[in-house]
Design an enzyme around this catalytic site. Structure first.
Site, short mmCIF file in Angstrom:
data_model
loop_
_atom_site.label_atom_id
_atom_site.label_comp_id
_atom_site.label_asym_id
_atom_site.label_seq_id
_atom_site.Cartn_x
_atom_site.Cartn_y
_atom_site.Cartn_z
N ARG A 21 -39.32 -59.94 41.12
CA ARG A 21 -39.09 -60.77 42.31
C ARG A 21 -37.99 -60.19 43.18
O ARG A 21 -38.09 -60.17 44.40
CB ARG A 21 -38.74 -62.21 41.91
CG ARG A 21 -39.90 -62.94 41.26
CD ARG A 21 -39.49 -64.32 40.78
NE ARG A 21 -38.39 -64.20 39.83
CZ ARG A 21 -37.50 -65.15 39.59
NH1 ARG A 21 -37.54 -66.29 40.23
NH2 ARG A 21 -36.54 -64.96 38.70
N ASN A 40 -41.93 -66.83 40.01
CA ASN A 40 -42.55 -66.70 38.69
C ASN A 40 -43.47 -67.89 38.45
O ASN A 40 -43.09 -69.03 38.69
CB ASN A 40 -41.50 -66.66 37.58
CG ASN A 40 -40.83 -65.32 37.45
OD1 ASN A 40 -41.31 -64.31 37.96
ND2 ASN A 40 -39.70 -65.29 36.77
#
Length: 93
Positions: A21, A40
């Site tokens: 990320r 996520n």
């Protein structure tokens, strides 16, 4: 004026716990003109939503599918739509 787009991508593979990320956000900021987030998902995937110029979204998608990402990407599924707005910058969620 360049076409604006919304890219929603789900990235499968070993993509959680490897900085995926963070690197996605960094790449989006490097490309420029994109807002959205990387998140996520409980099933082990990472969801990426990016809005901005279509060419910039396509460049981010190409990076997500490439070999320069952290972890190990096994596949990416994407959906294209019109931008909805409401994002400040590009966030990690």
């Amino acid at each position: 004026m360049e076409d604006e787009a919304r890219l929603t991508a789900w990235v499968r593979g070993t993509v959680q716990g490897v900085g995926f990320r963070w690197f996605t956000r960094a790449r989006a900021l490097e490309i420029g003109g994109l807002s959205g987030f990387a998140l996520n998902v409980r099933d082990g995937r990472v969801q990426v939503v990016a809005e901005g110029p279509r060419a910039a979204c396509e460049e981010l998608l190409e990076w997500l599918r490439g070999s320069d990402t952290p972890g190990s990407v096994q596949g990416v599924t994407e959906i294209w739509d019109t931008p909805r707005g409401g994002y400040e910058g590009f966030a990690i969620r």
